[in-house]
Design a protein around this motif. Structure first.
Motif, mmCIF file in Angstrom:
data_model
loop_
_atom_site.group_PDB
_atom_site.id
_atom_site.type_symbol
_atom_site.label_atom_id
_atom_site.label_comp_id
_atom_site.label_asym_id
_atom_site.label_seq_id
_atom_site.Cartn_x
_atom_site.Cartn_y
_atom_site.Cartn_z
ATOM 1 N N UNK A 198 0.959 -1.212 0.109
ATOM 2 C CA UNK A 198 -0.047 0.028 -0.057
ATOM 3 C C UNK A 198 0.843 1.195 0.009
ATOM 4 N N UNK A 199 0.415 2.320 -0.390
ATOM 5 C CA UNK A 199 1.325 3.308 -0.519
ATOM 6 C C UNK A 199 0.365 4.867 -0.556
ATOM 7 N N UNK A 200 0.784 5.893 -0.419
ATOM 8 C CA UNK A 200 0.076 7.042 -0.285
ATOM 9 C C UNK A 200 0.018 7.785 -1.609
ATOM 10 N N UNK A 201 -0.968 8.219 -2.349
ATOM 11 C CA UNK A 201 -1.275 8.942 -3.336
ATOM 12 C C UNK A 201 -1.478 10.423 -3.257
ATOM 13 N N UNK A 202 -1.747 11.358 -4.327
ATOM 14 C CA UNK A 202 -1.926 12.523 -4.271
ATOM 15 C C UNK A 202 -3.179 12.701 -5.109
ATOM 16 N N UNK A 203 -3.402 11.814 -6.008
ATOM 17 C CA UNK A 203 -4.734 11.918 -6.992
ATOM 18 C C UNK A 203 -5.050 10.556 -7.231
ATOM 19 N N UNK B 137 6.337 -2.282 3.599
ATOM 20 C CA UNK B 137 7.388 -3.132 3.521
ATOM 21 C C UNK B 137 6.737 -4.269 2.659
ATOM 22 N N UNK B 138 5.261 -4.290 2.432
ATOM 23 C CA UNK B 138 4.723 -5.363 1.459
ATOM 24 C C UNK B 138 4.303 -6.386 2.261
ATOM 25 N N UNK B 139 3.461 -7.195 1.732
ATOM 26 C CA UNK B 139 2.854 -8.729 2.410
ATOM 27 C C UNK B 139 2.835 -9.549 1.194
ATOM 28 N N UNK B 140 3.474 -10.813 1.266
ATOM 29 C CA UNK B 140 3.176 -11.771 0.398
ATOM 30 C C UNK B 140 2.142 -12.526 0.234
ATOM 31 N N UNK B 141 1.550 -12.788 -0.902
ATOM 32 C CA UNK B 141 0.270 -13.486 -1.174
ATOM 33 C C UNK B 141 0.943 -14.723 -2.173
ATOM 34 N N UNK B 142 0.639 -15.854 -1.849
ATOM 35 C CA UNK B 142 0.971 -16.980 -2.505
ATOM 36 C C UNK B 142 -0.214 -17.680 -2.956
ATOM 37 N N UNK B 143 -0.584 -18.164 -4.257
ATOM 38 C CA UNK B 143 -1.617 -18.993 -4.732
ATOM 39 C C UNK B 143 -1.229 -19.995 -5.344
ATOM 40 N N UNK B 144 -1.607 -21.097 -4.876
ATOM 41 C CA UNK B 144 -1.514 -22.617 -5.448
ATOM 42 C C UNK B 144 -2.512 -23.173 -6.104
#
Length: 123
Positions: A96-101, A115-122
Motif C-alpha cells: 500500500x502507498x500514499x497518493x496525491x490523486x 514493506x509489503x505482504x506476500x500473497x501466494x496462490x497455489x
C-alpha cells in the motif's frame, strides 16, 4: 510523514480469499488517497486499486475488477483489500502507498510505501 504497514498475506488455493490490511500512522491518514499495488517476481510493480480519502470513490485494475474490493476505516486508520476468487496470477508481494490523486496509477506517483505482504496462490 505517514508510515504504512501491510499485513494479511499468506498462502491460499486458487479460488480462495484473503483480506489485506494497511495501517497508517503519522500524518492525518484519513485525508490521504491510498493505493494498493503488487509486484510479482521478474515483473514491474503494478496498480491494483485505489480509494479516496472519504472512501466514496474507488478504482480498480481491469485484472481484479469484480474480484477485489478496496475499503477503508478512517476511525482505525486502516485500509483493506478484500481479494476473492484468487487466481495463480494474483500471486505477488502486495504494497500500500500514499497518493496525491485518484487519477494517477503509476507507482512513481505514490509514496510512503509499506514493506509489503506476500500473497501466494497455489493450484
Amino acid at each position: 510523514q505517514v508510515q504504512l504497514v501491510e499485513s494479511g498475506g499468506g498462502s491460499v488455493q486458487a479460488g480462495g480469499s484473503l483480506r489485506l490490511s494497511c495501517v497508517a500512522s503519522g500524518r492525518a491518514s484519513s485525508t490521504l488517497v491510498i493505493g494498493w499495488f503488487r509486484q510479482a517476481p521478474g515483473k514491474e510493480r503494478e496498480f491494483v486499486a485505489s480509494i479516496s480519502w472519504t472512501g466514496s470513490t474507488k478504482y480498480y485494475a481491469d485484472s481484479v475488477m469484480g474480484r477485489f474490493t478496496i475499503s477503508r476505516d478512517n476511525a482505525k486508520n486502516t485500509m483493506y483489500l478484500q481479494m476473492n476468487s484468487l487466481q495463480l496470477e494474483d500471486a505477488a508481494v502486495y504494497y500500500c502507498a500514499v497518493g496525491t490523486s485518484l487519477l494517477r496509477r503509476r507507482p512513481q506517483d505514490f509514496g510512503s510505501w509499506g514493506q509489503g505482504t506476500q500473497v501466494t496462490v497455489s493450484s
